[in-house]
Design an enzyme around this catalytic site. Structure first.
Site, PDB file in Angstrom:
ATOM      1  N   SER A 129       0.823  -1.152  -0.015  1.00 29.02           N
ATOM      2  CA  SER A 129      -0.017  -0.224  -0.190  1.00 29.02           C
ATOM      3  C   SER A 129       0.850   1.187  -0.343  1.00 29.02           C
ATOM      4  O   SER A 129       1.886   1.303   0.615  1.00 29.02           O
ATOM      5  CB  SER A 129      -0.805   0.131   1.278  1.00 29.02           C
ATOM      6  OG  SER A 129      -1.654   1.098   1.070  1.00 29.02           O
ATOM      7  N   LYS A 183      -4.558  -6.563   3.710  1.00 33.75           N
ATOM      8  CA  LYS A 183      -4.565  -5.786   2.535  1.00 33.75           C
ATOM      9  C   LYS A 183      -5.998  -5.412   2.200  1.00 33.75           C
ATOM     10  O   LYS A 183      -6.279  -4.376   1.882  1.00 33.75           O
ATOM     11  CB  LYS A 183      -3.724  -6.059   1.436  1.00 33.75           C
ATOM     12  CG  LYS A 183      -3.717  -5.009   0.127  1.00 33.75           C
ATOM     13  CD  LYS A 183      -3.219  -3.544   0.612  1.00 33.75           C
ATOM     14  CE  LYS A 183      -2.820  -2.689  -0.343  1.00 33.75           C
ATOM     15  NZ  LYS A 183      -3.860  -2.336  -1.245  1.00 33.75           N
ATOM     16  N   ASN A 187      -8.162  -1.986   2.603  1.00 34.32           N
ATOM     17  CA  ASN A 187      -8.807  -1.234   1.396  1.00 34.32           C
ATOM     18  C   ASN A 187     -10.259  -1.011   1.784  1.00 34.32           C
ATOM     19  O   ASN A 187     -10.930   0.063   1.410  1.00 34.32           O
ATOM     20  CB  ASN A 187      -8.726  -1.952  -0.029  1.00 34.32           C
ATOM     21  CG  ASN A 187      -7.071  -1.816  -0.568  1.00 34.32           C
ATOM     22  OD1 ASN A 187      -6.315  -1.419   0.231  1.00 34.32           O
ATOM     23  ND2 ASN A 187      -7.145  -2.045  -1.857  1.00 34.32           N
ATOM     24  N   GLU A 190     -10.348   1.922   3.911  1.00 35.62           N
ATOM     25  CA  GLU A 190     -10.039   3.170   2.914  1.00 35.62           C
ATOM     26  C   GLU A 190     -11.312   3.553   2.316  1.00 35.62           C
ATOM     27  O   GLU A 190     -11.506   4.820   2.232  1.00 35.62           O
ATOM     28  CB  GLU A 190      -9.034   2.649   1.881  1.00 35.62           C
ATOM     29  CG  GLU A 190      -8.406   3.624   0.773  1.00 35.62           C
ATOM     30  CD  GLU A 190      -7.703   3.098  -0.118  1.00 35.62           C
ATOM     31  OE1 GLU A 190      -8.049   3.034  -1.307  1.00 35.62           O
ATOM     32  OE2 GLU A 190      -6.702   2.403   0.312  1.00 35.62           O
TER      33      GLU A 190
END
Length: 470
Positions: A129, A183, A187, A190
């Site tokens: 990232s 990950k 996200n 995010e």
């Protein structure tokens, strides 16, 4: 001409692959890159000043690598990863290490791990990232898979990773697809924070009638305080970018249709499978889908126009309430994502340490924020914390900030300004702190129409009632 045997190889010399490879080389490791596209191979040669060779044949690439070969793939997720693996496998030797640095779906990583292990090859799925800037100068790295293999490449990963207080933002996370799962959830968080930020912007713009300069000022001020983060920082910067094709700011000329690559959707789907509520993230994914209905929204704006309603509130108070509400909702979003990681760790036997996850998210990655220090401390104090908002210090902040969040949601609803992620965060908080929810009625309904049974509050067992249907 004899070439030295390189310590690290990269397959895929696009922006991410080339930048990460140059990062590794700058950290003192010899490296070689492979891409079938001669232009990309040459671009690497040029960008690195001849320090790294870009080659275009698999034979030359593999011949340049010292054994056990350490090969990273940075190619688009999906079938391309399988194609690269199939191309490499006949040429690899037992003990070689293959690393997938793309946004691969975690179940694909499990499948590939099993496939390679049958050939005595070692596999690492690593979340990367930070975008191209992070890849070049220090990303957050989230590795999972073969621990033995990770220990071999650890010096390279630690050297290339972002640093916070001298600590590299990388650590071995767990077995199998742990890295890619972390990950994926990164996200998802995010998505949530981006949607919350967009809702606050919309509230400022349409509700409070603030100018772009005022919006920029507020985000810049917030980034100097407890909301300090990469996403708040770039939001402030976005409101300074002029439109190079006309007057005004570029942000006002960008079409309001948000796109996605699937990791947010995966996060929601897996959470559903595991029975973990992540409503802020779910609605953030949904709002991207809704934003894509541009033509329908334009028509609905005409047919369903409700007029223009102003915020009849003191502006300075509303600005402070927005700041507190955004902090509250962002904290809830992290809490939801971490709760999903906790459940997945148990379900898939990853062995995740959530303090470590928060630590490596502090630098390099898109969701890096000062708040992650609070998260680290919370899990350091109580490693078995079932939910982040039960941390003593954070619970105090939640109790202080919920009123501001209610006010922002109320004002948004009154004006018809959508604040679904903010409202979902508040609803999650209220539901989680409710000793009793109305689910007893839901269970009664299920038993009524489908004989699905229920449990009682006053004695153990499973019960069914022949309901009076008169």
């Amino acid at each position: 001409m004899e070439h030295e045997q390189c310590e690290f190889g990269m397959v895929g010399l696009g922006v991410m692959g080339s930048n990460f490879l140059m990062n590794v080389a700058d950290s003192g490791f010899t490296a070689v890159g492979y891409d079938k596209d001669p232009k990309k191979a040459q671009a690497l040669n040029d960008a690195s000043g001849g320090k790294i060779d870009g080659v275009t044949t698999i034979d030359e690439f593999l011949s340049r690598l010292a054994t056990p070969r350490k090969i990273m793939m940075l190619v688009p997720a999906g079938s391309i990863v399988d194609a690269v693996i199939d191309e490499l496998m006949p040429h690899l030797e037992p003990g070689d290490i293959l690393i997938d640095g793309g946004n691969s779906y975690f179940k694909d990583t499990d499948r590939r791990t099993e496939k390679l292990e049958k050939e005595n090859l070692r596999y690492i799925g690593i979340g990367v990232s930070g975008g191209e800037e992070g890849a070049r100068h220090g990303p957050s790295l989230m590795p999972g898979g073969s621990k033995e293999a990770y220990e071999i490449v650890r010096p390279m990963m630690e050297a290339a990773a972002a640093k916070v207080n001298g600590e590299p933002c990388v650590t071995y996370l767990g077995s199998k697809s742990a890295g890619h799962f972390v990950k994926m959830v990164h996200n998802g968080i995010e998505y949530g924070i981006m949607q919350l930020t967009a809702e606050v912007y919309d509230f400022m713009k349409r509700g409070m009638k603030l100018s772009n300069d005022d919006i920029q000022r507020l985000f810049a001020e917030w980034n100097e305080g407890e909301l300090q983060s990469f996403l708040i920082e770039i939001t402030a910067n976005i409101f300074k970018q002029p439109d190079d094709k006309g007057d005004g700011l570029l942000v006002d000329k960008i079409l309001d249709k948000a796109k996605q690559k699937g990791t947010g959707k995966w996060t929601s789907q897996v959470a559903m499978d595991l029975g973990i509520p992540i409503p802020t993230i779910d609605v953030s994914v949904t709002m991207r889908f809704l934003s894509a209905l541009k033509e329908e929204r334009v028509e609905a704006c005409k047919d369903l126009d409700l007029g223009d309603l102003d915020v009849a509130e003191d502006r300075l108070n509303t600005e402070k309430e927005l700041e507190h509400a955004l902090y509250f909702a962002i904290a809830i979003t992290y809490a939801q994502g971490l709760a999903l990681l906790e459940a997945a760790s148990e379900e898939f036997d990853y062995g995740l340490n959530l303090e470590d996850v928060a630590r490596i998210w502090r630098g390099g990655c898109i969701i890096r924020a000062t708040f992650l220090e609070n998260i680290m401390q919370a899990y350091r104090n109580r490693p078995d914390l079932p939910n982040l908002i039960l941390d003593e210090s954070l619970a105090k902040i939640m109790k202080e900030r919920h009123a501001a969040t209610r006010k922002v949601v109320q004002l948004g609803v009154e004006q018809g300004i959508p604040v679904p992620a903010m409202a979902s965060s508040l609803t999650y908080f209220d539901a989680y702190r409710s000793q009793r929810l109305p689910s007893n009625l839901t269970q009664a309904q299920r038993d009524y129409f489908g004989a699905h049974t229920y449990e009682r509050t006053d004695e153990p067992g499973i019960f069914h009632t022949e309901w009076n249907q008169s």
